[in-house]
Design a protein around this motif. Structure first.
Motif, PDB file in Angstrom:
ATOM      1  N   GLU A   1     -10.166  -2.286 -20.301  1.00 44.72           N
ATOM      2  CA  GLU A   1      -9.308  -2.575 -19.489  1.00 44.72           C
ATOM      3  C   GLU A   1      -8.981  -1.381 -18.557  1.00 44.72           C
ATOM      4  OE1 GLU A   1      -5.933  -4.686 -20.743  1.00 44.72           O
ATOM      5  OE2 GLU A   1      -7.271  -5.765 -22.412  1.00 44.72           O
ATOM      6  N   ASP A   2      -8.959  -1.637 -17.180  1.00 39.17           N
ATOM      7  CA  ASP A   2      -8.337  -0.736 -16.144  1.00 39.17           C
ATOM      8  C   ASP A   2      -7.186  -0.916 -15.361  1.00 39.17           C
ATOM      9  OD1 ASP A   2     -10.610   1.146 -17.093  1.00 39.17           O
ATOM     10  OD2 ASP A   2     -11.885   0.341 -15.408  1.00 39.17           O
ATOM     11  N   ARG A   3      -6.523  -0.061 -14.943  1.00 49.56           N
ATOM     12  CA  ARG A   3      -5.162  -0.352 -14.179  1.00 49.56           C
ATOM     13  C   ARG A   3      -5.015   0.584 -12.990  1.00 49.56           C
ATOM     14  NH1 ARG A   3       0.326  -2.522 -14.871  1.00 49.56           N
ATOM     15  NH2 ARG A   3       1.522  -1.385 -13.513  1.00 49.56           N
ATOM     16  N   ILE A   4      -4.809  -0.019 -11.892  1.00 46.40           N
ATOM     17  CA  ILE A   4      -4.666   0.579 -10.893  1.00 46.40           C
ATOM     18  C   ILE A   4      -3.302   0.419 -10.221  1.00 46.40           C
ATOM     19  CG2 ILE A   4      -5.445   1.081  -8.248  1.00 46.40           C
ATOM     20  CD1 ILE A   4      -8.244   0.160  -9.527  1.00 46.40           C
ATOM     21  N   ASP A   5      -2.662   1.153  -9.840  1.00 49.48           N
ATOM     22  CA  ASP A   5      -1.268   1.139  -9.260  1.00 49.48           C
ATOM     23  C   ASP A   5      -1.358   1.270  -7.677  1.00 49.48           C
ATOM     24  OD1 ASP A   5       0.079   0.209 -11.461  1.00 49.48           O
ATOM     25  OD2 ASP A   5       0.365   2.260 -12.345  1.00 49.48           O
ATOM     26  N   LEU A   6      -1.010   0.352  -6.877  1.00 48.94           N
ATOM     27  CA  LEU A   6      -0.980   0.647  -5.420  1.00 48.94           C
ATOM     28  C   LEU A   6       0.250   0.621  -4.792  1.00 48.94           C
ATOM     29  CD1 LEU A   6      -3.851  -1.877  -4.629  1.00 48.94           C
ATOM     30  CD2 LEU A   6      -4.028   0.641  -4.725  1.00 48.94           C
ATOM     31  N   LEU A   7       0.664   1.465  -3.731  1.00 46.03           N
ATOM     32  CA  LEU A   7       2.143   1.612  -3.367  1.00 46.03           C
ATOM     33  C   LEU A   7       2.066   1.167  -2.035  1.00 46.03           C
ATOM     34  CD1 LEU A   7       2.900   5.276  -4.796  1.00 46.03           C
ATOM     35  CD2 LEU A   7       3.532   3.124  -5.962  1.00 46.03           C
ATOM     36  N   PHE A   8       3.162   0.459  -1.815  1.00 44.59           N
ATOM     37  CA  PHE A   8       3.387   0.090  -0.117  1.00 44.59           C
ATOM     38  C   PHE A   8       3.979   1.366   0.658  1.00 44.59           C
ATOM     39  CE2 PHE A   8       3.739  -4.248  -2.188  1.00 44.59           C
ATOM     40  CZ  PHE A   8       2.971  -5.061  -1.027  1.00 44.59           C
ATOM     41  N   PHE A   9       3.526   1.294   1.634  1.00 37.78           N
ATOM     42  CA  PHE A   9       4.428   2.542   2.655  1.00 37.78           C
ATOM     43  C   PHE A   9       4.018   2.002   3.928  1.00 37.78           C
ATOM     44  CE2 PHE A   9      -0.072   4.078   2.846  1.00 37.78           C
ATOM     45  CZ  PHE A   9      -0.121   4.857   4.073  1.00 37.78           C
ATOM     46  N   GLY A  10       4.881   2.418   4.747  1.00 41.36           N
ATOM     47  CA  GLY A  10       4.749   2.186   6.225  1.00 41.36           C
ATOM     48  C   GLY A  10       4.708   3.383   7.263  1.00 41.36           C
ATOM     49  N   GLU A  11       3.965   3.043   7.943  1.00 40.80           N
ATOM     50  CA  GLU A  11       3.768   3.794   9.472  1.00 40.80           C
ATOM     51  C   GLU A  11       4.385   3.118  10.679  1.00 40.80           C
ATOM     52  OE1 GLU A  11       2.353   6.875   9.602  1.00 40.80           O
ATOM     53  OE2 GLU A  11       2.066   6.886   7.515  1.00 40.80           O
ATOM     54  N   GLY A  12       5.636   3.444  10.900  1.00 45.52           N
ATOM     55  CA  GLY A  12       6.389   2.740  11.957  1.00 45.52           C
ATOM     56  C   GLY A  12       6.571   1.328  11.438  1.00 45.52           C
ATOM     57  N   GLU A  13       5.868   0.112  11.936  1.00 46.46           N
ATOM     58  CA  GLU A  13       6.142  -0.859  11.634  1.00 46.46           C
ATOM     59  C   GLU A  13       5.002  -1.554  10.946  1.00 46.46           C
ATOM     60  OE1 GLU A  13       9.050  -2.658  11.977  1.00 46.46           O
ATOM     61  OE2 GLU A  13       9.754  -0.922  12.870  1.00 46.46           O
ATOM     62  N   THR A  14       4.180  -0.826  10.536  1.00 50.66           N
ATOM     63  CA  THR A  14       2.695  -1.415   9.974  1.00 50.66           C
ATOM     64  C   THR A  14       2.692  -1.159   8.498  1.00 50.66           C
ATOM     65  OG1 THR A  14       1.438  -0.617  11.741  1.00 50.66           O
ATOM     66  CG2 THR A  14       0.426  -1.057   9.695  1.00 50.66           C
ATOM     67  N   LEU A  15       2.627  -1.870   7.462  1.00 49.91           N
ATOM     68  CA  LEU A  15       2.677  -1.841   6.173  1.00 49.91           C
ATOM     69  C   LEU A  15       1.337  -1.487   5.459  1.00 49.91           C
ATOM     70  CD1 LEU A  15       4.631  -1.784   3.708  1.00 49.91           C
ATOM     71  CD2 LEU A  15       4.338  -4.224   3.683  1.00 49.91           C
ATOM     72  N   GLN A  16       1.197  -0.619   4.899  1.00 57.92           N
ATOM     73  CA  GLN A  16      -0.255  -0.314   4.126  1.00 57.92           C
ATOM     74  C   GLN A  16      -0.088  -0.038   2.708  1.00 57.92           C
ATOM     75  OE1 GLN A  16      -0.982   3.145   6.509  1.00 57.92           O
ATOM     76  NE2 GLN A  16      -2.218   2.169   8.251  1.00 57.92           N
TER      77      GLN A  16
END
Length: 164
Positions: free
Chosen positions: A119-134
């Motif tokens: 089992e592997d776990r990856i955590d991704l975080l939302f972040f924004g550049e202006g109005e763009t969510l990445q």
């Protein structure tokens, strides 16, 4: 009575710290608003892209039951599961948490040699550049500017049946 010079210096330093904190709070608030406004849409776009990519991969191996990968999008929170059958079975579960501006990605690789699953776990975080969510990989800092790039990153271990 005038304040001593050292008191004025400390007061000025405190005002500067207050301004920095206020700016940081504003950034955090803008990020939370961006995730609240666009997080579900981003997750829905990721699901659509993953589904498209899984369908395209399956089409490359029409009739090959070992590559009959399925996408299950029944989670009410917007998460979904991608399953690849044996012999190199893999399950990828994506669970978004918009209040934490994060997405947990959990891989489960069933091994053919009788050993327990890996089992592997990856955590991704939302972040924004202006109005763009990445999204950004929490451990490596890798940024996924588009859902296409994120889909590729997430699906390669599923398609190959091998962890990173």
């Amino acid at each position: 009575m005038a304040a001593a010079e050292w008191i004025k210096r400390i007061a000025d330093d405190e005002r500067k710290r207050d301004a920095v904190r206020a700016k940081e709070d504003e950034i955090v608030s803008r990020k939370a608003d961006l995730v609240r406004q666009n997080g579900r849409r981003f997750t829905d776009e990721l699901l659509a892209t993953v589904t498209r990519d899984v369908d395209a991969f399956r089409d490359e191996f029409a009739g090959d039951l070992a590559r009959e990968i399925v996408v299950d999008a029944t989670s009410p929170q917007g998460g979904f599961v991608v399953r690849k059958p044996a012999p190199s079975a893999v399950t990828l579960t994506l669970t978004p948490d918009l209040t934490a501006a994060a997405m947990a990605c959990h891989y489960r690789f069933s091994l053919t040699n009788g050993l327990p699953p890996r089992e592997d776990r990856i955590d991704l975080l939302f972040f924004g550049e202006g109005e763009t969510l990445q999204m950004r990989h929490q451990s490596t800092g890798q940024v996924f500017a588009t859902v296409d790039a994120l889909s590729e990153f997430l699906l390669v271990p599923v398609f190959t049946g091998r962890p990173r």
